[in-house]
Design an enzyme around this catalytic site. Structure first.
Site, PDB file in Angstrom:
ATOM      1  N   SER A  20       0.817  -1.210   0.000  1.00 63.48           N
ATOM      2  CA  SER A  20       0.000   0.000   0.000  1.00 63.48           C
ATOM      3  C   SER A  20       0.855   1.268   0.000  1.00 63.48           C
ATOM      4  O   SER A  20       1.624   1.514  -0.912  1.00 63.48           O
ATOM      5  CB  SER A  20      -0.951  -0.045   1.194  1.00 63.48           C
ATOM      6  OG  SER A  20      -1.914   0.987   1.134  1.00 63.48           O
ATOM      7  N   ASP A  60      -2.646   6.176  -3.599  1.00 59.91           N
ATOM      8  CA  ASP A  60      -1.511   5.593  -2.884  1.00 59.91           C
ATOM      9  C   ASP A  60      -0.935   4.459  -3.721  1.00 59.91           C
ATOM     10  O   ASP A  60      -1.338   4.266  -4.876  1.00 59.91           O
ATOM     11  CB  ASP A  60      -1.914   5.137  -1.481  1.00 59.91           C
ATOM     12  CG  ASP A  60      -2.862   3.953  -1.489  1.00 59.91           C
ATOM     13  OD1 ASP A  60      -3.536   3.738  -2.523  1.00 59.91           O
ATOM     14  OD2 ASP A  60      -2.956   3.239  -0.485  1.00 59.91           O
ATOM     15  N   ASP A  97      -1.166   1.232  -3.952  1.00 63.88           N
ATOM     16  CA  ASP A  97      -1.996   0.205  -4.579  1.00 63.88           C
ATOM     17  C   ASP A  97      -3.342   0.754  -5.031  1.00 63.88           C
ATOM     18  O   ASP A  97      -4.225  -0.005  -5.419  1.00 63.88           O
ATOM     19  CB  ASP A  97      -2.174  -1.002  -3.656  1.00 63.88           C
ATOM     20  CG  ASP A  97      -2.988  -0.701  -2.414  1.00 63.88           C
ATOM     21  OD1 ASP A  97      -3.062   0.482  -2.010  1.00 63.88           O
ATOM     22  OD2 ASP A  97      -3.566  -1.636  -1.838  1.00 63.88           O
ATOM     23  N   ASP A 136      -5.955   2.057  -3.624  1.00 62.86           N
ATOM     24  CA  ASP A 136      -7.231   1.826  -2.951  1.00 62.86           C
ATOM     25  C   ASP A 136      -7.640   3.006  -2.078  1.00 62.86           C
ATOM     26  O   ASP A 136      -8.682   2.967  -1.422  1.00 62.86           O
ATOM     27  CB  ASP A 136      -7.225   0.525  -2.151  1.00 62.86           C
ATOM     28  CG  ASP A 136      -6.265   0.551  -0.951  1.00 62.86           C
ATOM     29  OD1 ASP A 136      -5.466   1.504  -0.840  1.00 62.86           O
ATOM     30  OD2 ASP A 136      -6.322  -0.394  -0.141  1.00 62.86           O
TER      31      ASP A 136
END
Length: 450
Positions: free
Chosen positions: A101, A242, A244, A246
Site C-alpha cells: 500500500s 496511494d 496500490d 485503494d
C-alpha cells in the site's frame, strides 16, 4: 487465538526479511489448499504494485499455487480494487494482491480475496496459518495435476471500462484540467487513461515506476508535489492515489488538501439527493472528524463508527446494509460497485459532483468545518507496550478535560509498535495540551515497565 502472519490488512513486512520467498511459497500452497474445491480447474489471479520485490514474491507464490494444482493468471501491476473486481468477473476461486500500500518500497505484503472479491474472514485466515505451519509437503499435487501459469494482458482496459461505467453515460469531464498523482504505483496506467477517456485534460505525476520509487515524495501520503503541480498548471483539481490505488485524496484548485472525511460528506449528500443510499447513514471509523458527524446529522444522515481499518468499515457495511463508507485517510468504499476501497472510483464520483455543480472544487468539497484534531504517536520497544488497564485510567481523566464537544481516541497501531493518540475538540490549544499530556503519561508507564 493469536495470529502469526496476518495483520489487519493481509500479511505485511520488510521484503526478503519478513516477506521471504519461502513464506510466499507457503502462503500460495496453503491458500491454494483452502480454496481448492469442486471438480473444475481451480484458478487464482495475482496482481501486484510496482515494488522491485514484487517479482520475487509473485514467482514464489506461483510456485506455491501450481504445486498444489491451482492454475495462475498473472495480471502484472494493477490496483488492489481491480484485483478484487477481476476475481469475481473472471470467475476465479481467489485473488492475490502483492502490495504494501502506502509503505516505502522496502516493504511488501500479500492481500488475499475470496471468489466473491471480498477480503478473507479471520476464520479463513486462521485456516491458512495452520496450514503454513503444518507439513505442506504431504499435500502437494501429483505430477499430472500440477497447475499452469499464464499472463493476461487485456485486464487494464477491462478495469478502465468498469470504472467509467460507475458514472451515468451523460457524465464527462470535458473542459476539466486534472492533475493525477499515481504514486509510481499500481494505478500508474489505468488512472490517467480512465480520466482521459472521460474527456479530462490530464497531467500525470508518479507514472514512472522504477521498482524503488513507489510512494517516494508522491502519492496520497506526500501531496506536496501534487499541490505544486496544481498551482503550476492552474488545474481545476488534483487527485492523489496511494501505492496500490485503494485510497485517494483530492487537492482543490487553491492547493488545499481535501481528506476522506470531506469526500464522504460530498458523496453521502450526492447519493442522498439521487436516492442512491441504501440507508440514511454512512459508515466511518472512530478517527473521522466530529465535524463530519455533525454535518451529516444536519442533512438527516447518521454516522456509524467502527474500529480503524477499512476491513472493519466494510464488515459493518455488509452486516447492516450500508453502501457508502470509508476512512479519513481516503479509503472510500462504494459497495454498489466495489468490494474494497477504490481510489479511482471515489475520485470519479467527486469529479462528477463538481462537474454537475458547475462550481470550483474548493466550494463543493468543503462540506463542513472540521473540528481541530491532533494526532500524535508514542513509540515503544517491540513487545513492551504499556498495559491497556494503565492507559485506560489516563484516558478517562483526559476525556473529562475535553468536555462534551471533544473526543479522545487512544489505540495501538496494527502495523507498527506505536500507540496513536488522537484528540479532537472546539479549542485547538486545549486539544493539543491534552494529547501531549496523554503521550507524556503513557511514556512514563512505558519507561517504568522497560
Amino acid at each position: 487465538m493469536t495470529r502469526s502472519y496476518f495483520g489487519t490488512d493481509g500479511i505485511r513486512g520488510r521484503a526478503n526479511t519478513v516477506i521471504t520467498p519461502e513464506l510466499a511459497l507457503k502462503v500460495g500452497q496453503a491458500a491454494g489448499l483452502v480454496f481448492r474445491r469442486g471438480d473444475h480447474r481451480n484458478r487464482v489471479i495475482i496482481g501486484k504494485d510496482t515494488r522491485l520485490s514484487g517479482y520475487m514474491i509473485e514467482t514464489a507464490m506461483i510456485a506455491g499455487f501450481t504445486s498444489v494444482g491451482i492454475d495462475v493468471l498473472q495480471l502484472g501491476p494493477m490496483p488492489t480494487p481491480a484485483v478484487a473486481m477481476l476475481t469475481r468477473s473472471m470467475r476465479c476461486d481467489m485473488g492475490v494482491m502483492i502490495s504494501a500500500s502506502h509503505n516505502p518500497y522496502e516493504d511488501n505484503g500479500i492481500k488475499l480475496f475470496g471468489p466473491d472479491g471480498y477480503k478473507l474472514s479471520d476464520e479463513v485466515e486462521r485456516q491458512i496459518e495452520e496450514l503454513i505451519d503444518g507439513d505442506l509437503a504431504l499435500r502437494l499435487a501429483s505430477a499430472s495435476d500440477l497447475g499452469r501459469a499464464k499472463r493476461i494482458d487485456s485486464v487494464h482496459a477491462r478495469y478502465v471500462e468498469f470504472a467509467k461505467r460507475t458514472l451515468p453515460r451523460d457524465v464527462d469531464f470535458d473542459g476539466m484540467r486534472v492533475v493525477v498523482d499515481c504514486a509510481n504505483g499500481a494505478g500508474y496506467r489505468v488512472a490517467p487513461e480512465a480520466l482521459w477517456e472521460l474527456g479530462a485534460e490530464v497531467i500525470s505525476l508518479g507514472v514512472e515506476p522504477d521498482g524503488t520509487n513507489i510512494n517516494r515524495d508522491v502519492g496520497s501520503t506526500s501531496p506536496e508535489a501534487l499541490i505544486r503541480k496544481v498551482h503550476e498548471v492552474r488545474a481545476d483539481v488534483g487527485i492523489a492515489l496511494d501505492g496500490d490505488a485503494d485510497r485517494v485524496i483530492i487537492v482543490d484548485e487553491k492547493g488545499q488538501v481535501v481528506d476522506g472525511d470531506q469526500l464522504m460528506a460530498v458523496i453521502g449528500r450526492s447519493w442522498q439527493e439521487a436516492e442512491l443510499l441504501s440507508k440514511p447513514a454512512i459508515v466511518a471509523t472512530i478517527m473521522s472528524n466530529l465535524g463530519l458527524e455533525k454535518y451529516l446529522s444536519g442533512i438527516g444522515l447518521g454516522l456509524e463508527r467502527t474500529a480503524v481499518g477499512d476491513r472493519y468499515v466494510l464488515e459493518h457495511m455488509r452486516r447492516n446494509g450500508y453502501n457508502v463508507g470509508g476512512e479519513q485517510s481516503g479509503h472510500i468504499i462504494l459497495s454498489d460497485y466495489a468490494t474494497t476501497g477504490d481510489g479511482l472510483l471515489s475520485a470519479l464520483q467527486i469529479l462528477s459532483v463538481v462537474q454537475r455543480a458547475g462550481r470550483p472544487v474548493s466550494e463543493v468539497c468543503r462540506a463542513f468545518e472540521p473540528f481541530p484534531q491532533v494526532l500524535k504517536n508514542y513509540r515503544y520497544a517491540r513487545g513492551a507496550a504499556p498495559s491497556a488497564e494503565s492507559v485506560d485510567a489516563i484516558v478517562d481523566a483526559a476525556r473529562d478535560r475535553l468536555g462534551k464537544n471533544g473526543r479522545l481516541v487512544v489505540r495501538p497501531s496494527g502495523t507498527e509498535p506505536v500507540i496513536r493518540v488522537m484528540g479532537e475538540g472546539d479549542n485547538l490549544d486545549v486539544v493539543t495540551q491534552v494529547v501531549d499530556d496523554v503521550i507524556a503519561e503513557i511514556g512514563k508507564i512505558g519507561r517504568a515497565a522497560a
